[in-house]
Motif scaffolding. Structure first.
Motif, mmCIF file in Angstrom:
data_model
loop_
_atom_site.group_PDB
_atom_site.id
_atom_site.type_symbol
_atom_site.label_atom_id
_atom_site.label_comp_id
_atom_site.label_asym_id
_atom_site.label_seq_id
_atom_site.Cartn_x
_atom_site.Cartn_y
_atom_site.Cartn_z
ATOM 1 N N PHE A 188 0.889 -1.172 -0.112
ATOM 2 C CA PHE A 188 -0.079 0.039 0.039
ATOM 3 C C PHE A 188 0.867 1.320 -0.063
ATOM 4 C CE2 PHE A 188 -4.104 -1.953 2.035
ATOM 5 C CZ PHE A 188 -4.231 -2.454 0.920
ATOM 6 N N SER A 190 0.562 2.807 -3.376
ATOM 7 C CA SER A 190 -0.733 3.380 -3.727
ATOM 8 C C SER A 190 -0.943 5.013 -3.972
ATOM 9 C CB SER A 190 -1.869 2.754 -2.835
ATOM 10 O OG SER A 190 -1.917 1.398 -2.592
ATOM 11 N N LEU A 198 -5.285 1.276 -4.506
ATOM 12 C CA LEU A 198 -4.865 0.173 -3.517
ATOM 13 C C LEU A 198 -4.671 -1.176 -4.227
ATOM 14 C CD1 LEU A 198 -7.799 0.833 -0.947
ATOM 15 C CD2 LEU A 198 -5.387 1.314 -0.697
#
Length: 258
Positions: A157, A160, A175
């Motif tokens: 993450f 992201s 994500l």
């Protein structure tokens, strides 16, 4: 791309973004100075009445920092892709990515809290039994949950926000892209983890060396002057290393998503 090459390019990008670093320095300095009246000196205890103002100021600073992050990410992307940036579009980038980065951060924060709660639940349920074996098993399960979720989700993450800016992705898509780039195949997550660890070690090393110098200078200054000096220096160092780290992660992301 190797992690050393990503970090090397991170330093190279930062050299082209000194005006951005200057803006981040002023922003960090203002934020640190704003909390200074409510932050107790070393060894002192914070008064209860300053807790709420400190919390409010910190929350406002965090929200504004997400706006600044969007602007910084956009400018760093421009340096990497075009070789230069225009500081005048920082506000435009900040406005464009603010909501998505904010929602992304909230989702990740809630996910971390949920996993932490689940891990604590395993330990909490078995604690009243006063059984060392059962408690040990529960602790192992809690650690396994924390490690697995970190490797499968939370470490990937990290990438992201770069999907939001580099691919103009929505929150859910960002994500998914973070996971795809960060751990497919799974061995890639350890390379990303290595990049994180190496950047942390660089920050710790730089912080230690500068801390020694600042500590020696602070020894001859009054307490107030020493605190101001530390704030100024830490704001400068954090602004510079923040751009280095951001650029390194973005270079890594762009290389791996191809």
């Amino acid at each position: 791309m190797g992690i050393i090459e990503a970090i090397r390019k991170g330093f190279s990008v930062s050299a082209k973004g000194m005006s951005l670093i200057a803006v981040l320095f002023v922003f960090n300095l203002i934020g640190n100075l704003a909390t200074l009246p409510f932050t107790p000196a070393a060894g002192a205890t914070a008064a209860p009445q300053v807790t709420l103002p400190l919390l409010i100021i910190s929350l406002v600073f965090i929200i504004i920092s997400i706006f600044v992050q969007g602007g910084s990410l956009g400018l760093i992307r421009d340096i990497i892709k075009e070789g230069s940036m225009k500081l005048s579009v920082m506000v435009q980038y900040g406005s464009r990515y603010f909501i998505r980065l904010l929602v992304l951060g909230i989702i990740i924060l809630l996910s971390v809290a949920a996993i932490a709660l689940l891990a604590a639940l395993f330990i909490g349920i078995t604690a009243p039994l006063n059984n060392a074996v059962v408690s040990g098993i529960a602790l192992v399960i809690a650690l396994a949950i924390a490690i697995a979720s970190s490797l499968y989700f939370f470490i990937p993450f990290i990438l992201s926000p770069y999907a939001v800016v580099c691919n103009d992705s929505g929150v859910i898509e960002a994500l998914k892209k973070g996971v795809d780039v960060g751990r497919k195949p799974f061995v890639k997550v350890f390379k990303l983890l290595g990049l994180v660890v190496l950047l942390v070690l660089i920050a710790l090393g730089v912080g230690f060396l500068i801390g020694l110098v600042v500590g020696l200078i602070s020894a001859v200054l009054p307490v107030g002057g020493a605190r101001i000096l530390m704030i100024v220096v830490s704001s400068a160092v954090n602004s510079y290393l923040g751009v280095v780290a951001t650029a390194a992660f973005m270079v890594y992301y762009l290389a791996k998503k191809e």
